[in-house]
Design an enzyme around this catalytic site. Sequence first.
Site, short mmCIF file in Angstrom:
data_model
loop_
_atom_site.label_atom_id
_atom_site.label_comp_id
_atom_site.label_asym_id
_atom_site.label_seq_id
_atom_site.Cartn_x
_atom_site.Cartn_y
_atom_site.Cartn_z
N LYS A 86 1.48 -1.07 -0.10
CA LYS A 86 -0.35 -0.26 -0.10
C LYS A 86 1.32 1.04 0.35
O LYS A 86 1.88 0.87 1.12
CB LYS A 86 -0.60 -0.01 1.36
CG LYS A 86 -1.91 0.46 1.26
CD LYS A 86 -3.09 0.32 2.78
CE LYS A 86 -4.47 0.83 1.99
NZ LYS A 86 -4.91 1.23 4.00
O1 G3P Z 1 -7.63 2.71 5.28
C1 G3P Z 1 -7.69 3.61 4.72
C2 G3P Z 1 -9.14 3.71 5.45
O2 G3P Z 1 -9.81 2.98 4.61
C3 G3P Z 1 -8.82 4.56 6.76
O3 G3P Z 1 -10.02 4.82 7.19
O4 G3P Z 1 -12.33 5.74 8.91
O5 G3P Z 1 -9.54 6.47 9.32
O6 G3P Z 1 -10.81 7.46 7.19
P1 G3P Z 1 -10.61 5.94 8.09
#
Ligand code: G3P
Length: 220
Positions: A86
């Site tokens: 990633k």
């Molecule tokens: O893994 C990346 C993403 O899904 C993070 O989500 O909720 O931290 O914005 P969030």
Amino acid sequence: MKFFLDTANIAEIEEAASWGVLAGVTTNPSLYAREGGNLADFHDHIVRICEIADGPVSAETVTLTRDEIVAEGVELAALHENVVVKVPTMPEGLAATRMLAEKGIRVNMTLCFTVPQALLAARSGAAYVSPFIGRFDDISEDGIEHLGSVIAALSNYDFGHDVEVIAASVRHPQHVVASALLGADIATVPFGVLEKCVKHPLTDRGLEAFLADWEKVKNS
Ligand code: G3P
């Protein structure tokens, strides 16, 4: 649409895998930190996830220059065949993704918000592009509208390799519904959202009635 779990929590991954619906896992440094993870155990933790999840497991790089990102990516990819590297969407990330793709290493470009970013990620050779939904909502923009634009734009072109869109930063089942209606290839969801996706009060009420009636059948 396939379901990935967006977590580094082993118990959650085991539980979702046991349901037979888990197509992959995405992690990030914040999710690993949330599990109390330390640097020494990071690689073992990713391998453990790969052994549970029967599908791609995104492990994120944490360096900022192309050569460092590539070195990190090569190391991560060597951990297990399921590892997808990633990489953040930024100039050095694009360059690193191109170099990793040329080595046959799959990359998931993350922290992707806009159509130009997604197009560049796809052009750099990324196998997965992860537009974030919830973080747009957090700043009073419509994350789903942005996701729709990314999907529509990418679908206009042949990038010469497969590019799958991962709807990321998913906060609730309505994000899942909208992502599916827009044709996202994958939604990566926190375990709590996956649980909410399978539950419905009418299902609970219906099951309760069926079981009560079955008791009558058994006792007749
Ligand atoms: O893994 C990346 C993403 O899904 C993070 O989500 O909720 O931290 O914005 P969030």
